[in-house]
Scaffold this motif. Structure first.
Motif, PDB file in Angstrom:
ATOM      1  N   MET A  98       6.563  36.938  13.462  1.00 41.23           N
ATOM      2  CA  MET A  98       5.621  36.803  14.327  1.00 41.23           C
ATOM      3  C   MET A  98       6.428  37.384  15.670  1.00 41.23           C
ATOM      4  O   MET A  98       7.442  36.562  16.184  1.00 41.23           O
ATOM      5  CB  MET A  98       4.895  35.753  14.894  1.00 41.23           C
ATOM      6  N   ALA A  99       6.009  38.380  16.633  1.00 45.75           N
ATOM      7  CA  ALA A  99       6.820  38.985  17.910  1.00 45.75           C
ATOM      8  C   ALA A  99       6.602  37.871  18.799  1.00 45.75           C
ATOM      9  O   ALA A  99       5.588  37.154  19.244  1.00 45.75           O
ATOM     10  CB  ALA A  99       6.296  40.170  18.262  1.00 45.75           C
ATOM     11  N   LYS A 100       7.673  37.720  19.496  1.00 46.34           N
ATOM     12  CA  LYS A 100       7.735  36.883  20.800  1.00 46.34           C
ATOM     13  C   LYS A 100       7.264  37.503  21.891  1.00 46.34           C
ATOM     14  O   LYS A 100       7.175  39.019  21.852  1.00 46.34           O
ATOM     15  CB  LYS A 100       9.059  36.177  21.054  1.00 46.34           C
ATOM     16  N   LYS A 101       6.680  36.845  22.871  1.00 44.52           N
ATOM     17  CA  LYS A 101       6.138  37.465  24.157  1.00 44.52           C
ATOM     18  C   LYS A 101       6.885  36.899  25.388  1.00 44.52           C
ATOM     19  O   LYS A 101       7.778  36.044  25.379  1.00 44.52           O
ATOM     20  CB  LYS A 101       4.812  36.978  24.229  1.00 44.52           C
ATOM     21  N   ILE A 102       6.655  37.580  26.411  1.00 46.40           N
ATOM     22  CA  ILE A 102       7.303  37.143  27.764  1.00 46.40           C
ATOM     23  C   ILE A 102       6.927  35.657  28.051  1.00 46.40           C
ATOM     24  O   ILE A 102       7.980  34.999  28.735  1.00 46.40           O
ATOM     25  CB  ILE A 102       6.514  38.072  29.061  1.00 46.40           C
ATOM     26  N   THR A 103       6.054  35.132  27.502  1.00 44.64           N
ATOM     27  CA  THR A 103       5.725  33.533  27.809  1.00 44.64           C
ATOM     28  C   THR A 103       6.797  32.807  27.118  1.00 44.64           C
ATOM     29  O   THR A 103       6.799  31.508  27.268  1.00 44.64           O
ATOM     30  CB  THR A 103       4.389  33.432  27.375  1.00 44.64           C
ATOM     31  N   ASP A 104       7.433  33.617  25.813  1.00 47.62           N
ATOM     32  CA  ASP A 104       8.318  32.740  25.059  1.00 47.62           C
ATOM     33  C   ASP A 104       9.714  32.766  25.905  1.00 47.62           C
ATOM     34  O   ASP A 104      10.655  31.865  25.427  1.00 47.62           O
ATOM     35  CB  ASP A 104       8.375  33.222  23.737  1.00 47.62           C
ATOM     36  N   LEU A 105       9.975  33.402  26.902  1.00 52.19           N
ATOM     37  CA  LEU A 105      11.191  33.610  27.465  1.00 52.19           C
ATOM     38  C   LEU A 105      11.696  32.431  28.227  1.00 52.19           C
ATOM     39  O   LEU A 105      10.659  31.498  28.788  1.00 52.19           O
ATOM     40  CB  LEU A 105      11.351  34.807  28.400  1.00 52.19           C
ATOM     41  N   VAL A 106      13.067  32.062  28.475  1.00 52.79           N
ATOM     42  CA  VAL A 106      13.154  30.822  29.312  1.00 52.79           C
ATOM     43  C   VAL A 106      14.081  31.164  30.573  1.00 52.79           C
ATOM     44  O   VAL A 106      15.343  31.890  30.336  1.00 52.79           O
ATOM     45  CB  VAL A 106      13.836  29.679  28.395  1.00 52.79           C
ATOM     46  N   ASN A 107      13.434  31.016  31.694  1.00 52.14           N
ATOM     47  CA  ASN A 107      14.146  31.461  32.815  1.00 52.14           C
ATOM     48  C   ASN A 107      14.725  29.888  33.184  1.00 52.14           C
ATOM     49  O   ASN A 107      14.048  29.078  33.535  1.00 52.14           O
ATOM     50  CB  ASN A 107      13.252  31.796  33.818  1.00 52.14           C
ATOM     51  N   PHE A 108      16.023  29.805  33.085  1.00 50.49           N
ATOM     52  CA  PHE A 108      16.708  28.427  33.604  1.00 50.49           C
ATOM     53  C   PHE A 108      16.243  28.011  35.121  1.00 50.49           C
ATOM     54  O   PHE A 108      16.062  26.799  35.746  1.00 50.49           O
ATOM     55  CB  PHE A 108      18.199  28.464  33.669  1.00 50.49           C
ATOM     56  N   ALA A 109      16.032  29.224  36.005  1.00 50.77           N
ATOM     57  CA  ALA A 109      15.585  28.719  37.474  1.00 50.77           C
ATOM     58  C   ALA A 109      14.413  28.168  37.473  1.00 50.77           C
ATOM     59  O   ALA A 109      14.067  27.128  38.561  1.00 50.77           O
ATOM     60  CB  ALA A 109      15.797  30.049  38.125  1.00 50.77           C
ATOM     61  N   SER A 110      13.393  28.262  36.844  1.00 53.80           N
ATOM     62  CA  SER A 110      12.014  27.745  36.724  1.00 53.80           C
ATOM     63  C   SER A 110      11.755  26.948  35.304  1.00 53.80           C
ATOM     64  O   SER A 110      10.663  26.344  35.200  1.00 53.80           O
ATOM     65  CB  SER A 110      10.943  28.952  36.621  1.00 53.80           C
ATOM     66  N   SER A 111      12.682  26.515  34.630  1.00 50.63           N
ATOM     67  CA  SER A 111      12.407  25.694  33.497  1.00 50.63           C
ATOM     68  C   SER A 111      11.980  24.214  33.959  1.00 50.63           C
ATOM     69  O   SER A 111      12.385  23.755  34.752  1.00 50.63           O
ATOM     70  CB  SER A 111      13.688  25.708  32.688  1.00 50.63           C
ATOM     71  N   SER A 112      11.352  23.719  32.903  1.00 54.35           N
ATOM     72  CA  SER A 112      10.698  22.251  33.322  1.00 54.35           C
ATOM     73  C   SER A 112      11.575  21.242  32.628  1.00 54.35           C
ATOM     74  O   SER A 112      11.400  20.070  32.360  1.00 54.35           O
ATOM     75  CB  SER A 112       9.359  22.220  32.830  1.00 54.35           C
ATOM     76  N   ALA A 113      12.857  21.739  31.978  1.00 51.66           N
ATOM     77  CA  ALA A 113      13.697  20.735  31.166  1.00 51.66           C
ATOM     78  C   ALA A 113      14.338  19.784  32.219  1.00 51.66           C
ATOM     79  O   ALA A 113      14.676  19.909  33.188  1.00 51.66           O
ATOM     80  CB  ALA A 113      14.774  21.782  30.640  1.00 51.66           C
ATOM     81  N   LYS A 114      14.255  18.522  31.890  1.00 51.92           N
ATOM     82  CA  LYS A 114      14.710  17.334  32.591  1.00 51.92           C
ATOM     83  C   LYS A 114      15.990  17.248  32.476  1.00 51.92           C
ATOM     84  O   LYS A 114      16.807  17.574  31.430  1.00 51.92           O
ATOM     85  CB  LYS A 114      13.948  16.154  31.919  1.00 51.92           C
ATOM     86  N   VAL A 115      16.810  17.059  33.748  1.00 52.30           N
ATOM     87  CA  VAL A 115      18.194  16.578  33.528  1.00 52.30           C
ATOM     88  C   VAL A 115      18.489  15.295  33.470  1.00 52.30           C
ATOM     89  O   VAL A 115      17.967  14.265  33.495  1.00 52.30           O
ATOM     90  CB  VAL A 115      18.802  16.861  35.106  1.00 52.30           C
ATOM     91  N   GLU A 116      19.413  15.115  32.302  1.00 47.30           N
ATOM     92  CA  GLU A 116      19.806  13.737  31.643  1.00 47.30           C
ATOM     93  C   GLU A 116      21.131  13.399  32.125  1.00 47.30           C
ATOM     94  O   GLU A 116      22.039  14.342  32.286  1.00 47.30           O
ATOM     95  CB  GLU A 116      19.856  13.824  30.026  1.00 47.30           C
ATOM     96  N   ARG A 117      21.287  12.246  32.722  1.00 50.92           N
ATOM     97  CA  ARG A 117      22.509  11.798  33.270  1.00 50.92           C
ATOM     98  C   ARG A 117      23.064  10.759  32.469  1.00 50.92           C
ATOM     99  O   ARG A 117      22.210   9.674  31.878  1.00 50.92           O
ATOM    100  CB  ARG A 117      22.511  11.212  34.735  1.00 50.92           C
ATOM    101  N   TYR A 118      24.439  10.688  32.180  1.00 49.18           N
ATOM    102  CA  TYR A 118      25.160   9.928  31.129  1.00 49.18           C
ATOM    103  C   TYR A 118      26.695   9.482  31.481  1.00 49.18           C
ATOM    104  O   TYR A 118      27.100  10.336  31.876  1.00 49.18           O
ATOM    105  CB  TYR A 118      24.885  10.135  29.823  1.00 49.18           C
ATOM    106  N   PRO A 119      26.938   8.409  31.075  1.00 57.01           N
ATOM    107  CA  PRO A 119      28.233   7.950  31.256  1.00 57.01           C
ATOM    108  C   PRO A 119      29.246   8.716  30.082  1.00 57.01           C
ATOM    109  O   PRO A 119      28.869   9.012  29.075  1.00 57.01           O
ATOM    110  CB  PRO A 119      28.418   6.336  31.384  1.00 57.01           C
ATOM    111  N   THR A 120      30.539   8.999  30.433  1.00 59.77           N
ATOM    112  CA  THR A 120      31.347   9.391  29.466  1.00 59.77           C
ATOM    113  C   THR A 120      31.892   8.129  28.356  1.00 59.77           C
ATOM    114  O   THR A 120      31.726   7.221  28.869  1.00 59.77           O
ATOM    115  CB  THR A 120      32.620   9.974  29.968  1.00 59.77           C
TER     116      THR A 120
END
Length: 119
Positions: free
Chosen positions: A1-23
């Motif tokens: 199946m061909a991917k579309k523009i909506t499948d692209l990931v733009n880091f600047a607008s990504s909804s990925a959450k920032v995880e913080r953790y100790p070393t």
């Protein structure tokens, strides 16, 4: 199946959450740096792309993955097991092969964009 523009990931607008953790304590060499990760893209536990950062400190590293990264800010030093060093600053683009071992020292808080391929 061909991917579309909506499948692209733009880091600047990504909804990925920032995880913080100790070393992890068993890897610490000095300091107690908090790390952060924002995973923007992953494929089948083999390919990953995101943003990572850490506070000042030093810890042991052992790469099981191949990684390309681009330092966005800060200053860090990679050391191999023989003590050879690579100083990295904003703008540096580095490839680390699987099997690399040594230390990662953050001299100034560092942020990078990374792409990982896990063998």
């Amino acid at each position: 199946m061909a991917k579309k523009i909506t499948d692209l990931v733009n880091f600047a607008s990504s909804s990925a959450k920032v995880e913080r953790y100790p070393t992890a304590e068993d890897r610490l060499v000095k300091g107690n740096p908090e790390q952060n990760n924002q995973l923007h893209f992953a494929v089948k536990d083999k390919f990953f792309a995101g943003e990572w950062g850490a506070d000042v400190g030093c810890w042991k590293i052992k790469y099981s993955e191949n990684e390309y990264f681009h330092i966005l800010s800060g200053k860090s030093i990679l050391r191999d097991l023989d003590g050879n060093e690579l100083v990295m600053v904003a703008g540096d683009k580095i490839c680390v092969p699987a099997g690399f071992e040594g230390e990662w020292e953050v001299v100034e808080p560092t942020q990078k964009i990374y792409v990982i391929y896990e063998e």
